[in-house]
Design a protein around this motif. Structure first.
Motif, PDB file in Angstrom:
ATOM      1  N   LEU A  24     102.746 -25.196 -53.469  1.00 33.25           N
ATOM      2  CA  LEU A  24     103.367 -26.182 -52.591  1.00 33.25           C
ATOM      3  C   LEU A  24     104.825 -25.807 -52.372  1.00 33.25           C
ATOM      4  CD1 LEU A  24     101.905 -29.438 -54.165  1.00 33.25           C
ATOM      5  CD2 LEU A  24     101.132 -28.268 -52.102  1.00 33.25           C
ATOM      6  N   LEU A  25     105.228 -25.762 -51.119  1.00 34.47           N
ATOM      7  CA  LEU A  25     106.608 -25.412 -50.771  1.00 34.47           C
ATOM      8  C   LEU A  25     107.267 -26.591 -50.081  1.00 34.47           C
ATOM      9  CD1 LEU A  25     106.077 -21.845 -49.246  1.00 34.47           C
ATOM     10  CD2 LEU A  25     106.864 -22.408 -51.541  1.00 34.47           C
ATOM     11  N   SER A  26     108.523 -26.847 -50.427  1.00 34.93           N
ATOM     12  CA  SER A  26     109.278 -27.880 -49.721  1.00 34.93           C
ATOM     13  C   SER A  26     109.662 -27.347 -48.340  1.00 34.93           C
ATOM     14  CB  SER A  26     110.537 -28.234 -50.519  1.00 34.93           C
ATOM     15  OG  SER A  26     111.434 -27.141 -50.516  1.00 34.93           O
ATOM     16  N   GLU A  27     110.145 -28.239 -47.485  1.00 29.98           N
ATOM     17  CA  GLU A  27     110.575 -27.820 -46.145  1.00 29.98           C
ATOM     18  C   GLU A  27     111.696 -26.789 -46.230  1.00 29.98           C
ATOM     19  OE1 GLU A  27     109.430 -28.533 -43.074  1.00 29.98           O
ATOM     20  OE2 GLU A  27     107.778 -29.595 -44.040  1.00 29.98           O
ATOM     21  N   GLU A  28     112.611 -27.001 -47.180  1.00 23.76           N
ATOM     22  CA  GLU A  28     113.728 -26.054 -47.353  1.00 23.76           C
ATOM     23  C   GLU A  28     113.223 -24.689 -47.812  1.00 23.76           C
ATOM     24  OE1 GLU A  28     117.624 -25.519 -50.208  1.00 23.76           O
ATOM     25  OE2 GLU A  28     116.901 -27.544 -49.783  1.00 23.76           O
ATOM     26  N   GLN A  29     112.265 -24.678 -48.741  1.00 22.18           N
ATOM     27  CA  GLN A  29     111.705 -23.409 -49.206  1.00 22.18           C
ATOM     28  C   GLN A  29     110.956 -22.693 -48.088  1.00 22.18           C
ATOM     29  OE1 GLN A  29     109.385 -24.965 -52.493  1.00 22.18           O
ATOM     30  NE2 GLN A  29     110.814 -24.078 -53.992  1.00 22.18           N
ATOM     31  N   GLN A  30     110.221 -23.447 -47.284  1.00 22.32           N
ATOM     32  CA  GLN A  30     109.511 -22.844 -46.156  1.00 22.32           C
ATOM     33  C   GLN A  30     110.487 -22.209 -45.168  1.00 22.32           C
ATOM     34  OE1 GLN A  30     106.827 -25.637 -44.325  1.00 22.32           O
ATOM     35  NE2 GLN A  30     105.796 -26.088 -46.265  1.00 22.32           N
ATOM     36  N   LYS A  31     111.575 -22.920 -44.885  1.00 23.20           N
ATOM     37  CA  LYS A  31     112.578 -22.379 -43.961  1.00 23.20           C
ATOM     38  C   LYS A  31     113.230 -21.129 -44.538  1.00 23.20           C
ATOM     39  CE  LYS A  31     116.798 -23.587 -41.408  1.00 23.20           C
ATOM     40  NZ  LYS A  31     117.054 -22.209 -41.208  1.00 23.20           N
ATOM     41  N   THR A  32     113.543 -21.171 -45.832  1.00 25.26           N
ATOM     42  CA  THR A  32     114.152 -20.009 -46.484  1.00 25.26           C
ATOM     43  C   THR A  32     113.220 -18.805 -46.407  1.00 25.26           C
ATOM     44  OG1 THR A  32     115.371 -21.436 -48.015  1.00 25.26           O
ATOM     45  CG2 THR A  32     115.075 -19.137 -48.669  1.00 25.26           C
ATOM     46  N   LEU A  33     111.946 -19.020 -46.730  1.00 22.93           N
ATOM     47  CA  LEU A  33     110.988 -17.917 -46.698  1.00 22.93           C
ATOM     48  C   LEU A  33     110.777 -17.389 -45.282  1.00 22.93           C
ATOM     49  CD1 LEU A  33     108.314 -19.091 -49.286  1.00 22.93           C
ATOM     50  CD2 LEU A  33     109.705 -17.017 -49.403  1.00 22.93           C
TER      51      LEU A  33
END
Length: 162
Positions: A24-33
């Protein structure tokens, strides 16, 4: 009970059971990736980020590995590192490789000798052997080190003068 996810990279429907741990990825982690996966200068780092996104979207390790041309355990390792260390885990540290056979002191001595006397690699070897200094490397390795130090080796043909 099963979840059904669509893998965006291979366009296949993947069925996973609840037993398998889901990333599970947060919105911030998804954007970073996504930013790393598109804009990073190192292709390997982009590949790792894209594989983690793929797994987070429901793709199995096997499908992600097939998409990115790596082994399934490699994708699993990338995901574990991401979970443990975050974005810093995508960039791997540089490896030192094999230790140099020529010590820095010897390289400095070679530089000084060439600046004072010049000459070919054979002449350099002869001068050093007369001083009881043995070069433990091949001529090509020596040329590579000299090139790194800024020396230019020119080939002089004596047969062309005849």
């Amino acid at each position: 009970m099963f979840d059904i996810f669509c893998c965006l990279t291979c366009h296949a429907v993947v069925i996973r059971s609840f037993v398998m741990k889901r990333l599970l990825l947060s919105e911030e982690q998804q954007k970073t990736l996504r930013d790393i996966g598109v804009f990073h200068g190192d292709a390997r780092v982009r590949q790792r980020a894209q594989a983690i996104i793929c797994v987070a979207q429901g793709c199995t390790y096997k499908n992600a590995a097939a998409d990115f041309g790596v082994h399934m355990s490699t994708v699993a390792q990338w995901v574990r590192r991401w979970e443990r260390d975050g974005a810093g885990s995508l960039v791997r540290a540089t490896y030192s490789g094999r230790p140099a056979k020529l010590a820095p002191e010897l390289l400095e001595r070679l530089r000084i000798d060439l600046q004072m006397h010049g000459g070919s690699v054979d002449q350099l070897r002869q001068r050093l052997s007369s001083q009881a200094i043995d070069l433990p490397v091949h001529e090509v390795t020596l040329l590579r080190h000299l090139k790194k130090m800024g020396f230019v080796m020119k080939r002089c043909r004596t047969d062309a003068l005849k």
